[in-house]
Design a protein around this motif. Sequence first.
Motif, PDB file in Angstrom:
ATOM      1  N   GLN A  81      -7.721   5.733  -5.727  1.00 36.37           N
ATOM      2  CA  GLN A  81      -9.028   5.524  -5.114  1.00 36.37           C
ATOM      3  C   GLN A  81      -9.737   6.855  -4.886  1.00 36.37           C
TER       4      GLN A  81
ATOM      5  N   SER B  41      -2.807   5.518 -11.949  1.00 33.17           N
ATOM      6  CA  SER B  41      -2.103   4.438 -11.267  1.00 33.17           C
ATOM      7  C   SER B  41      -1.001   3.845 -12.142  1.00 33.17           C
TER       8      SER B  41
ATOM      9  N   ARG C 217      -3.429   6.646  -1.411  1.00 29.06           N
ATOM     10  CA  ARG C 217      -4.568   6.082  -2.152  1.00 29.06           C
ATOM     11  C   ARG C 217      -5.157   7.096  -3.141  1.00 29.06           C
TER      12      ARG C 217
ATOM     13  N   GLU D 186       0.800  -1.212   0.000  1.00 23.49           N
ATOM     14  CA  GLU D 186       0.000   0.000   0.000  1.00 23.49           C
ATOM     15  C   GLU D 186       0.841   1.273   0.000  1.00 23.49           C
TER      16      GLU D 186
END
Length: 687
Positions: free
Chosen positions: A534, A558, A531, A269
């Motif tokens: 997202q 991404s 993130r 992550e």
Amino acid sequence: MGCIHAALPPSRHQQKNLPGLARRLSALIHADHLPDRMDAWLALNAWLSGGKLWDDVYIDSADVHGSATQRFAVLMDVLAANPPLAAALRRALRAILDETEGANLFGEVGIPSDRGFLSELGDRTTSKLIPSPRDDHDLGHLMSRSYPNRRDLTLIRGLQPSTLQRAVDLFFPKDEPEMTAALERAMADGFRLLLARVQGQGLSLKLRARSQPGPVARSPFKRLAQSGENLVCAWEQGRISGALLEIWGGDVVACREEMQMISTRLESEGISVDIVYGLDVLDRCLGRMEAIVAVMSTGREAPGPVLALLRQLAYAAHDSASLRHLVRSNLRRLQRRIVDRAGETGEHYIADNPGEYRHIWVAAAGGGLLTVGTAAMKMAIAGAGLALFMEGLASGVNYAVSFLLLQAFGLMLATKQPAMTAAAFAAIIRDRKGAERLDVIVDYAACICHSQLAATIANVVVVASGAYAFDATWQWVTGHSFLSYAEATYVFHALSPVDSGTVFYAALTGCVLYAAALIGGWVDNWAVYHRLPQAIAEHRLGNRFGRLRMIRLAGVVSRNMSGWATNVSLGLMLGMMPVLGKFFGLPLDVRHVTLNSGILSLATSALEVEWVGTGLLSLAILGVAVMFVLNLGVSFALSLWTAVRAYNLSRDDLRELRRRLWLRLRTRPRDFLMPPRRLGAATASTH
């Protein structure tokens, strides 16, 4: 001091050391105030370390451990042979323990602060620049002063449990329990400080958000605080039991499992230096508590745990002031993440079969063609007479746009490959072990070599011929060459490797290429950690433009974030480097092989034919060749060095790797020039 000399019949080596030992023991025993005792203790500890110049005694031994342990043996022999002297030394030691606080020795020394990585880095930097005040009432401060340098640890490294047991019996005899009372209280208080640190750090928001979901009451960090307090209370009352030790040990295991889960999530992550720092604090606290519990459970009769705790405190005291240790221990994970991401990109630059090899030729030719326009625009900006900053910014934007177009159309620029392909070694270093790993690296190196060679030749040939074609078209339209006579002459002199800074600038450009790859990996890690894809997919703009479009945009971000960051940073650094050099009066400039091949072709077509025989053209071509070697070599070497450090490839492995590379080059040189005839030879071995 006479009692020391009379204590035993010394050997020749001991005779050489006794005067220095006598002076230090006398200073410690007769010190009237705590600061004087502290200074005398430090002088005695420095003498015991060995290998230093103290007074008239110098031990220069190949076995540094031996010199330190021999001195310690001399001290033990002297004290054992003279009980009154040993008693006087114990009184001095007890005076130090009675006047000092020892909780920080066990609970703080070597444990980073809770304020985070940057604050700790700032504190250590400040301590290097500004002298720190003395705190003679803190045993932890005394420990830090005792081991400022690595060589001060020689005695601790060479000390054996049996020798330590002898010292314990002399300094802390069983019939004088009051000697150990202060240390036992300090150890219990330090243990409680560590429990509080573990609970606070483990339950912090940054770690709790990445831990296993559940109520705080069931967190292993919370449970450890409770079982640890029960354990230390039982030890203080002399009723420590195996059941309490088992409960506490189970909670420690659960804490480490939770930390491992957080660490695994970080790898996927995105890495945060602050979270890595927090995990490092937890690991150090748990390790220190385990060492303390080992001493609590075994007592003074087992010197091994006592020696292990002493060594841990000494090494921690040394490392607590080290900037290098702080940076290396906390940035290694981020370094691996960046290397891994760059390695994934680098796989696209390596051909291990004829089909991929042909693709590299085509993509590199397209990259060379696009670079013709970049080189022409660069010379136009240089001749526009802009302000210095605006010239650098315009050049940087020109480069960045060109590199982004290369990425968008799937084209290749040879000088961008090394930083990526060297990082691709990280996957091999990480996933393979032993001789198999070295064999795969050699195969990979051959693939990289012929891929780089193909891309470079295609880049240079196409950009050179394209620049000639561009200048011919320009002359047909305008009636004159794209570059003026003065500009072309300047290009020839600037590219010469003999009477210009081309060699240094080409190496500096290799560093810039490496730095851009690091920036790309760092930005990609930042986007994953926060993130960003997202957040884009869930943004409220989806209500206007459609949720599916936002999801597609998130996917584009991404996949391309690392490349965008690399290309933009590389372009701006290449454009602004000469400007910064002129502004600060420093020799800063760039020499990029592909761009300067195009610029050289534009300059050559602007001059008369007789210039060819002057030697300036030959020097300029030699300069381009130097750029090729240094651009690719420096960036590749730096990236490979980063990958090796990130995954701890040993020196023995590096030597064996060099031997195998040389053997392959001698026996199968074709592998470094052309791809293997069998399909997927190298790629199959690396996945």
